[in-house]
Design a protein around this motif. Structure first.
Motif, PDB file in Angstrom:
ATOM      1  N   GLU A  23      -0.532  -5.702   6.880  1.00  0.00           N
ATOM      2  CA  GLU A  23      -0.874  -5.723   5.465  1.00  0.00           C
ATOM      3  C   GLU A  23      -1.795  -4.557   5.139  1.00  0.00           C
ATOM      4  O   GLU A  23      -2.711  -4.246   5.904  1.00  0.00           O
ATOM      5  CB  GLU A  23      -1.588  -7.026   5.102  1.00  0.00           C
ATOM      6  N   CYS A  25      -4.406  -3.604   2.407  1.00  0.00           N
ATOM      7  CA  CYS A  25      -5.189  -4.225   1.334  1.00  0.00           C
ATOM      8  C   CYS A  25      -5.857  -3.158   0.468  1.00  0.00           C
ATOM      9  O   CYS A  25      -6.575  -2.295   0.969  1.00  0.00           O
ATOM     10  CB  CYS A  25      -6.242  -5.163   1.930  1.00  0.00           C
ATOM     11  N   HIS A  26      -5.626  -3.261  -0.830  1.00  0.00           N
ATOM     12  CA  HIS A  26      -6.153  -2.297  -1.793  1.00  0.00           C
ATOM     13  C   HIS A  26      -7.341  -2.842  -2.581  1.00  0.00           C
ATOM     14  O   HIS A  26      -7.708  -2.259  -3.601  1.00  0.00           O
ATOM     15  CB  HIS A  26      -5.043  -1.890  -2.767  1.00  0.00           C
ATOM     16  N   CYS A  27      -7.945  -3.950  -2.134  1.00  0.00           N
ATOM     17  CA  CYS A  27      -9.081  -4.504  -2.879  1.00  0.00           C
ATOM     18  C   CYS A  27     -10.270  -3.542  -2.794  1.00  0.00           C
ATOM     19  O   CYS A  27     -10.353  -2.700  -1.892  1.00  0.00           O
ATOM     20  CB  CYS A  27      -9.458  -5.901  -2.380  1.00  0.00           C
ATOM     21  N   CYS A  30     -12.280  -3.573   0.619  1.00  0.00           N
ATOM     22  CA  CYS A  30     -11.599  -2.875   1.724  1.00  0.00           C
ATOM     23  C   CYS A  30     -11.612  -1.361   1.517  1.00  0.00           C
ATOM     24  O   CYS A  30     -11.803  -0.607   2.468  1.00  0.00           O
ATOM     25  CB  CYS A  30     -10.166  -3.385   1.885  1.00  0.00           C
ATOM     26  N   HIS A 108       1.885  -4.438   0.935  1.00  0.00           N
ATOM     27  CA  HIS A 108       0.682  -4.029   0.216  1.00  0.00           C
ATOM     28  C   HIS A 108       0.178  -5.196  -0.620  1.00  0.00           C
ATOM     29  O   HIS A 108       0.962  -5.816  -1.340  1.00  0.00           O
ATOM     30  CB  HIS A 108       0.970  -2.805  -0.655  1.00  0.00           C
ATOM     31  N   ILE A 109      -1.125  -5.489  -0.477  1.00  0.00           N
ATOM     32  CA  ILE A 109      -1.716  -6.588  -1.227  1.00  0.00           C
ATOM     33  C   ILE A 109      -2.842  -6.068  -2.107  1.00  0.00           C
ATOM     34  O   ILE A 109      -3.414  -5.009  -1.837  1.00  0.00           O
ATOM     35  CB  ILE A 109      -2.210  -7.709  -0.292  1.00  0.00           C
ATOM     36  N   TYR A 110      -3.140  -6.797  -3.161  1.00  0.00           N
ATOM     37  CA  TYR A 110      -4.153  -6.429  -4.159  1.00  0.00           C
ATOM     38  C   TYR A 110      -3.881  -5.047  -4.743  1.00  0.00           C
ATOM     39  O   TYR A 110      -4.791  -4.268  -4.996  1.00  0.00           O
ATOM     40  CB  TYR A 110      -5.571  -6.523  -3.578  1.00  0.00           C
ATOM     41  N   THR A 111      -2.615  -4.788  -4.990  1.00  0.00           N
ATOM     42  CA  THR A 111      -2.230  -3.475  -5.522  1.00  0.00           C
ATOM     43  C   THR A 111      -2.630  -3.299  -6.983  1.00  0.00           C
ATOM     44  O   THR A 111      -2.639  -2.174  -7.468  1.00  0.00           O
ATOM     45  CB  THR A 111      -0.712  -3.241  -5.375  1.00  0.00           C
ATOM     46  N   GLU A 112      -2.979  -4.382  -7.659  1.00  0.00           N
ATOM     47  CA  GLU A 112      -3.444  -4.249  -9.047  1.00  0.00           C
ATOM     48  C   GLU A 112      -4.756  -3.462  -9.103  1.00  0.00           C
ATOM     49  O   GLU A 112      -5.149  -2.987 -10.156  1.00  0.00           O
ATOM     50  CB  GLU A 112      -3.613  -5.622  -9.718  1.00  0.00           C
ATOM     51  N   ASN A 113      -5.399  -3.300  -7.954  1.00  0.00           N
ATOM     52  CA  ASN A 113      -6.637  -2.534  -7.872  1.00  0.00           C
ATOM     53  C   ASN A 113      -6.395  -1.046  -7.615  1.00  0.00           C
ATOM     54  O   ASN A 113      -7.352  -0.292  -7.476  1.00  0.00           O
ATOM     55  CB  ASN A 113      -7.516  -3.083  -6.746  1.00  0.00           C
ATOM     56  N   CYS A 114      -5.128  -0.650  -7.545  1.00  0.00           N
ATOM     57  CA  CYS A 114      -4.802   0.749  -7.246  1.00  0.00           C
ATOM     58  C   CYS A 114      -4.859   1.592  -8.508  1.00  0.00           C
ATOM     59  O   CYS A 114      -4.532   1.142  -9.605  1.00  0.00           O
ATOM     60  CB  CYS A 114      -3.382   0.879  -6.687  1.00  0.00           C
TER      61      CYS A 114
END
Length: 120
Positions: A23, A25-27, A30, A108-114
Motif C-alpha cells: 500500500e 499511503c498519501h495521508c 505519512c 494507493h490509499i488516502y489519495t484525496e490528500n494528493c
C-alpha cells in the motif's frame, strides 16, 4: 523470506512472511514522516519480523496516540511502525528490503490528500 536493512546498514532484519501487495499511503502524516509524496507499507505478523542487528540503534517516535514509528537513529531510515494496542502486527516499510520490488502489486490509499496536476 525477505531481508532488509537501513541506509547505513547498521540495522538489519528478516521477514519470514510473503506478501504480494504494497500500500502507498498519501495521508499527511505519512508524507511528513517520509518526506515524500507517499509512504509504502505492508502489514505483517509481528512473529514474522526478526531484527538481526542494530537493535541498540533503533529510535521510536509516537506520531499519533498509540502509533510508534521505528527508525535507525544513525541514518534515519524508517523501518517499521506498530500500534501499542495491536502487538500482533507490524507495519513494515518495504522500501528498505534488499529486493527488486517490481513484482509487487501496488495500491494507493488516502489519495484525496494528493496534489493533483491537471494538464490541458
Amino acid at each position: 523470506m525477505y531481508f532488509g536493512q537501513c541506509l547505513c546498514g547498521q540495522v538489519s532484519y528478516r521477514v519470514k512472511s510473503e506478501f504480494v501487495e504494497i500500500e502507498c499511503c498519501h495521508c499527511l502524516t505519512c508524507r511528513k514522516a517520509h518526506s515524500s509524496a507517499f509512504a509504502m507499507g505492508v502489514t505483517i505478523d509481528s512473529a514474522d519480523f526478526e531484527l538481526q542487528t542494530g537493535q541498540e540503534l533503533l529510535k521510536e517516535y509516537e506520531s499519533s496516540t498509540g502509533k510508534k514509528r521505528v527508525f535507525c537513529g544513525q541514518c534515519g531510515s524508517h523501518l517499521y511502525a506498530y500500534r501499542v494496542a495491536q502487538p500482533e502486527s507490524v507495519r513494515l516499510r518495504p522500501a528498505c528490503l534488499n529486493i527488486d520490488m517490481s513484482s509487487f502489486k501496488y495500491s494507493h490509499i488516502y489519495t484525496e490528500n494528493c496534489l493533483r496536476i491537471h494538464s490541458e
